[in-house]
Design a protein around this motif. Structure first.
Motif, short mmCIF file in Angstrom:
data_model
loop_
_atom_site.label_atom_id
_atom_site.label_comp_id
_atom_site.label_asym_id
_atom_site.label_seq_id
_atom_site.Cartn_x
_atom_site.Cartn_y
_atom_site.Cartn_z
N ILE A 119 43.00 42.71 39.72
CA ILE A 119 42.59 44.06 40.12
C ILE A 119 41.86 44.02 41.46
O ILE A 119 42.14 44.81 42.36
N LEU A 120 40.92 43.09 41.60
CA LEU A 120 40.15 42.99 42.84
C LEU A 120 41.04 42.66 44.03
O LEU A 120 40.93 43.28 45.10
N ASN A 121 41.93 41.69 43.86
CA ASN A 121 42.82 41.30 44.96
C ASN A 121 43.71 42.44 45.39
O ASN A 121 43.84 42.74 46.59
N LYS A 122 44.35 43.10 44.43
CA LYS A 122 45.25 44.21 44.77
C LYS A 122 44.47 45.39 45.33
O LYS A 122 44.94 46.05 46.26
N SER A 123 43.28 45.65 44.78
CA SER A 123 42.47 46.76 45.29
C SER A 123 42.06 46.51 46.74
O SER A 123 42.13 47.42 47.57
N ARG A 124 41.64 45.31 47.03
CA ARG A 124 41.23 45.00 48.40
C ARG A 124 42.38 45.16 49.38
O ARG A 124 42.20 45.72 50.46
N ASP A 125 43.57 44.69 49.02
CA ASP A 125 44.73 44.85 49.90
C ASP A 125 45.08 46.32 50.07
O ASP A 125 45.27 46.80 51.19
N HIS A 126 45.18 47.04 48.96
CA HIS A 126 45.53 48.46 49.02
C HIS A 126 44.48 49.24 49.80
O HIS A 126 44.81 50.05 50.67
N ASN A 127 43.22 49.02 49.49
CA ASN A 127 42.15 49.77 50.13
C ASN A 127 42.08 49.52 51.63
O ASN A 127 41.87 50.45 52.41
N ALA A 128 42.28 48.28 52.04
CA ALA A 128 42.27 47.97 53.48
C ALA A 128 43.40 48.72 54.18
O ALA A 128 43.21 49.27 55.27
#
Length: 139
Positions: A24-33
């Motif tokens: 969740i954290l990895n995908k969120s960081r990529d998406h959010n950036a």
């Protein structure tokens, strides 16, 4: 497009273990950036409390994705406002797991040292996340 801040709380599903959380954290960081969303996530082994900041349109799209994620349930908005500037602009998604520090802050902003985000007012949730932000290094 106006900026907005949204804070939600949710209950982790039984399938949401440490591997799922890291995903969740990895995908969120990529998406959010990619979408210019910033924010902070506080959690324990039962609950999430997350703040998202960005354009109102991107926050809405992201939240609609979040509420359909099967790794958590009872996703509830506790705070929403249009804003003039970001408070969590240093992180595509800062991560604050529960610790001694968070126990002290839980007591400061609620009636217990336990992390029970559904019992927080929206303003208390926002103020708690601001305090947690002070203890995170920038990404």
């Amino acid at each position: 497009m106006p900026l907005a801040r949204l804070i939600y709380v949710s209950t982790l599903s039984k399938d949401c273990d440490s591997i799922a959380l890291q995903d969740i954290l990895n995908k969120s960081r990529d998406h959010n950036a990619m979408c210019n969303i910033t924010g902070l996530l506080s959690h324990n082994d039962k609950y999430f409390m997350q703040c998202l900041e960005g354009s109102r349109e991107e926050i809405n799209k992201t939240y609609n994705y979040i509420i359909n994620d099967q790794r958590h349930t009872n996703v509830t908005i506790v705070y929403f406002e249009e804003i003039h500037s970001r408070q969590f602009g240093d992180w595509s998604m800062g991560d604050v797991p529960q610790s001694q520090l968070t126990s002290l802050l839980n007591l400061q902003f609620s009636g217990s040292d336990e992390f029970k985000p559904y019992e927080l007012s929206g303003q208390s949730a926002y103020l708690m996340l601001l305090e947690l932000k002070q203890h995170l290094p920038s990404e």
